[in-house]
Design a protein around this motif. Structure first.
Motif, PDB file in Angstrom:
ATOM      1  N   THR A  14       0.824  -1.208   0.000  1.00 17.37           N
ATOM      2  CA  THR A  14       0.000   0.000   0.000  1.00 17.37           C
ATOM      3  C   THR A  14       0.855   1.254   0.000  1.00 17.37           C
ATOM      4  N   PHE A  15       1.932   1.228   0.771  1.00 19.43           N
ATOM      5  CA  PHE A  15       2.715   2.454   0.931  1.00 19.43           C
ATOM      6  C   PHE A  15       3.922   2.533  -0.010  1.00 19.43           C
ATOM      7  N   ARG A  16       4.084   1.533  -0.879  1.00 19.01           N
ATOM      8  CA  ARG A  16       5.174   1.611  -1.855  1.00 19.01           C
ATOM      9  C   ARG A  16       5.096   2.862  -2.716  1.00 19.01           C
ATOM     10  N   PRO A  17       3.931   3.287  -3.246  1.00 18.09           N
ATOM     11  CA  PRO A  17       3.896   4.493  -4.087  1.00 18.09           C
ATOM     12  C   PRO A  17       4.253   5.777  -3.345  1.00 18.09           C
ATOM     13  N   PHE A  18       4.238   5.736  -2.018  1.00 12.46           N
ATOM     14  CA  PHE A  18       4.506   6.952  -1.253  1.00 12.46           C
ATOM     15  C   PHE A  18       5.958   7.386  -1.378  1.00 12.46           C
ATOM     16  N   GLU A  19       6.883   6.430  -1.487  1.00  4.18           N
ATOM     17  CA  GLU A  19       8.286   6.800  -1.667  1.00  4.18           C
ATOM     18  C   GLU A  19       8.474   7.515  -2.999  1.00  4.18           C
ATOM     19  N   HIS A  20       7.853   7.008  -4.044  1.00  5.09           N
ATOM     20  CA  HIS A  20       7.925   7.681  -5.344  1.00  5.09           C
ATOM     21  C   HIS A  20       7.295   9.073  -5.249  1.00  5.09           C
ATOM     22  N   ALA A  21       6.178   9.168  -4.551  1.00  8.25           N
ATOM     23  CA  ALA A  21       5.516  10.464  -4.396  1.00  8.25           C
ATOM     24  C   ALA A  21       6.437  11.458  -3.711  1.00  8.25           C
ATOM     25  N   PHE A  22       7.117  11.030  -2.673  1.00  4.65           N
ATOM     26  CA  PHE A  22       8.064  11.884  -1.957  1.00  4.65           C
ATOM     27  C   PHE A  22       9.165  12.352  -2.899  1.00  4.65           C
ATOM     28  N   TRP A  23       9.723  11.434  -3.661  1.00  2.00           N
ATOM     29  CA  TRP A  23      10.785  11.794  -4.622  1.00  2.00           C
ATOM     30  C   TRP A  23      10.293  12.843  -5.618  1.00  2.00           C
ATOM     31  N   SER A  24       9.029  12.744  -6.016  1.00  2.00           N
ATOM     32  CA  SER A  24       8.522  13.559  -7.118  1.00  2.00           C
ATOM     33  C   SER A  24       8.322  15.027  -6.762  1.00  2.00           C
ATOM     34  N   ILE A  25       8.501  15.409  -5.510  1.00  2.00           N
ATOM     35  CA  ILE A  25       8.235  16.800  -5.136  1.00  2.00           C
ATOM     36  C   ILE A  25       9.219  17.770  -5.774  1.00  2.00           C
ATOM     37  N   GLY A  26      10.381  17.283  -6.227  1.00  2.00           N
ATOM     38  CA  GLY A  26      11.396  18.181  -6.779  1.00  2.00           C
ATOM     39  C   GLY A  26      10.937  18.917  -8.013  1.00  2.00           C
ATOM     40  N   SER A  27      10.341  18.214  -8.966  1.00  2.00           N
ATOM     41  CA  SER A  27       9.916  18.871 -10.208  1.00  2.00           C
ATOM     42  C   SER A  27       8.803  19.873  -9.934  1.00  2.00           C
ATOM     43  N   ARG A  28       7.895  19.544  -9.039  1.00  2.00           N
ATOM     44  CA  ARG A  28       6.833  20.487  -8.695  1.00  2.00           C
ATOM     45  C   ARG A  28       7.412  21.760  -8.093  1.00  2.00           C
ATOM     46  N   HIS A  29       8.420  21.604  -7.233  1.00  2.00           N
ATOM     47  CA  HIS A  29       9.018  22.758  -6.578  1.00  2.00           C
ATOM     48  C   HIS A  29       9.639  23.705  -7.604  1.00  2.00           C
ATOM     49  N   VAL A  30      10.403  23.145  -8.531  1.00  2.00           N
ATOM     50  CA  VAL A  30      11.038  23.961  -9.565  1.00  2.00           C
ATOM     51  C   VAL A  30       9.990  24.705 -10.389  1.00  2.00           C
ATOM     52  N   LEU A  31       8.967  23.989 -10.842  1.00  2.00           N
ATOM     53  CA  LEU A  31       7.954  24.590 -11.708  1.00  2.00           C
ATOM     54  C   LEU A  31       7.186  25.707 -11.009  1.00  2.00           C
ATOM     55  N   ASN A  32       6.883  25.528  -9.753  1.00  2.00           N
ATOM     56  CA  ASN A  32       6.023  26.487  -9.067  1.00  2.00           C
ATOM     57  C   ASN A  32       6.761  27.648  -8.434  1.00  2.00           C
ATOM     58  N   GLU A  33       8.064  27.534  -8.274  1.00  2.00           N
ATOM     59  CA  GLU A  33       8.822  28.629  -7.664  1.00  2.00           C
ATOM     60  C   GLU A  33       9.651  29.414  -8.671  1.00  2.00           C
TER      61      GLU A  33
END
Length: 577
Positions: free
Chosen positions: A47-66
């Protein structure tokens, strides 16, 4: 890996699983295999396996939004950080379908996470709770974890691209066309509303550690707040009243017990898993997953040689000067007159702000200040001499970090350079105040890199509700909400000068609301959408940025690679194929 076990341990506590459960680490590539689901713990880990990928993925969102917005910049510094002009294109809103790697990464990262969620949701639908000794409510909570995470990914895609495919299965993976934004919006809303009834509810203060890394009722409701707050942007429909209702319910405890912290940095500190302001966070730990301390987030917000200042040479993080605050001063020392940007001046506006102290580690897992500026001095361990952080250049020069962008090198701090050109292209290592959002504790501090990543905190709900009140002409109610957070940022003797009327002397209006979003949520991966919601992203003017000719860059393009991979996709308006 440890990330899964961090959450699994909390899930065990939550679900009252047996104390003799084996918690040895499980490799990611074992999760999802045909014979994986043998025990209760197998179900939890899957169940929580996708959460690690989700955590990793915050980098691209940060760049795009800031870096597309007005507060953060990546200037070229003595030749560093030019990178083919990619940061200029983000700053100037001149990206194209051929060179926008960050948009490609956001698209891929979100859809990879969605498909991981779809796999788990499909797998769990094959089982009954009693197959593994779960109660029905426990099993529904586990399935709702991945449904909420999938909605979180889709909300990011709606925000960034607006027109995206909606895929809810794993086994059947057709090349799917985009759906209308209203259809995707309705799917996200339905999933989140349903999950608020299926997820667990945090009961009592001081219990965050048992829930950290899991979606709760309040966390899913908080995503509804984000969706409703930006509804006019996403689908052209005003849903501020819905946003107001859900936010009020969160604050009144309908979805669980939360409370604002008594200091600004508590939601980001090493023990923030115990902070009742944190509604959802990704667990982080030294030596394991800590993607918020990665280069695309908060490791590269300081000078390249800052390790001596923090005394964290052994941390393994590595520092660099990718991010800085957009400048407030021109190269004659005059304050710019931009309505937007100038974040340091935005903080300076109100006296006594604790965040304006120059960052330093105080020992015993404590820090003060948010920004880095001026000379950064440290004690040389071998000689005992006081030294200053220098630039990574030959010949080197001592840094004197300024709230301005230009070529300063070693000139006196009271002087200004003869070259008055101040653009993103011609900075040096003195250019732009740096900042430390999550603490960078030294090598001798046992809690170095122990902060979890705070994705949602209660202050966001307070500010969202305040904005809804302000838009409904309930100015005093909005002011009181904002003041409930702002009080912790200033000494009590300054309240008359810093609090909004009627509790203080500051008048609250829409411009001030946007400015206050920028202060409280500085560098928290949301500035772009706040500018869009207030109609400033394309029409606004800030340092080295003139208004756009139109508003097509309010959403990002589908890159050439995305279009080639799925030819039935349509490009967003204004970009061409």
């Amino acid at each position: 890996m440890k990330f899964i076990n961090n959450i699994a341990v909390a899930a065990i506590s939550l679900l009252a699983l047996g104390s003799c459960t084996d918690l040895d680490e499980t490799l990611y590539d074992q999760v999802g295999s045909d014979n994986y689901y043998n025990t209760k713990m197998d179900v939890i880990r899957a169940t929580f396996r996708p959460f690690e990928h989700a955590f990793w993925s915050i980098g691209s969102r940060h760049v795009l939004n800031e870096l597309t917005a007005d507060q953060l910049i990546t200037p070229t510094r003595d030749g560093w950080w030019y990178d083919g002009g990619k940061w200029e294109r983000m700053h100037y809103h001149t990206w194209t379908v051929d060179d926008f790697v960050e948009a490609q990464t956001e698209w891929n990262g979100c859809f990879q996470g969605i498909m991981q969620c779809n796999l788990v949701i499909e797998d769990l639908s094959k089982f009954k709770p009693e197959d593994f000794g779960f109660s029905e409510s426990e099993f529904n909570n586990l399935k709702a974890q991945c449904r909420t995470l999938r909605a979180w990914f889709y909300l990011r895609l709606l925000d960034a691209f607006r027109n995206v495919p909606l895929v809810t299965t794993y086994s059947d993976k057709p090349k799917t066309p985009q759906v209308d934004p209203k259809e995707l919006y309705a799917f996200i809303e339905s999933e989140l509303k349903d999950c608020t009834t299926l997820l667990v509810k945090k009961t009592g203060l001081g219990t965050n550690a048992t829930l950290q890394g899991q979606w709760t009722q309040a966390a899913a409701a908080s995503l509804l707040v984000r969706l409703y707050l930006n509804s006019e942007v996403y689908i052209g429909e005003d849903r501020y009243s819905d946003c107001e209702k859900v936010a009020e319910d969160i604050l009144s405890g309908v979805y669980g017990d939360y409370a604002l912290a008594d200091r600004w940095d508590a939601p980001f500190d090493w023990n923030n898993d115990n902070c009742d302001e944190v509604i959802f966070g990704f667990p982080g730990s030294k030596g394991y997953s800590h993607w918020h301390y990665d280069g695309d987030t908060y490791a590269w917000t300081v000078p390249a040689k800052a390790a001596n200042f923090f005394d964290d040479n052994k941390s393994g993080v590595g520092h660099n000067c990718k991010y800085a605050a957009s400048p407030s001063y021109d190269l004659d020392g005059n304050l710019y007159d931009y309505e937007l940007g100038m974040p340091v001046q935005n903080f300076r506006k109100y006296p006594g702000d604790y965040r304006m102290k120059c960052y330093r580690n105080l020992g015993n897992s404590k820090r003060e200040g948010l920004f880095l500026y001026g000379y950064l001095e440290y004690t040389d361990k071998s000689t005992g001499a006081t030294k200053r952080i220098g630039a990574p250049e030959l010949p080197p020069y001592d840094l004197y970090i300024r709230d301005a962008v230009g070529t300063f090198h070693s000139i006196d701090p009271e002087k200004w350079p003869s070259d008055k050109t101040s653009t993103l292209r011609n900075g040096d290592h003195n250019s732009g105040w740096h900042f430390v959002k999550y603490p960078l504790y030294g090598d001798d501090d046992e809690n170095q890199l122990e902060s979890d990543f705070t994705e949602i905190r209660l202050a966001e709900i307070v500010y969202s509700l305040a904005e809804c009140k302000l838009r409904a002409n309930k100015r005093n109610e909005a002011a009181q909400l904002l003041n409930s957070v702002r009080r912790r940022n200033y000494p009590a003797e300054n309240y008359d000068e810093v609090l909004y009327s009627p509790e203080g002397n500051v008048r609250l209006d829409e411009n001030e609301m946007l400015a206050e979003w920028g202060r409280e949520f500085f560098a928290e991966s949301r500035r772009r959408i706040d500018l869009i919601r207030f109609g400033k992203f394309n029409s606004g003017r800030w340092w080295d940025k003139t208004p756009d000719t139109d508003n097509h860059t309010a959403i990002f393009p589908l890159t050439r690679t995305i279009l080639n991979a799925n030819p039935i996709l349509n490009q967003n308006d204004g970009y061409g194929r």
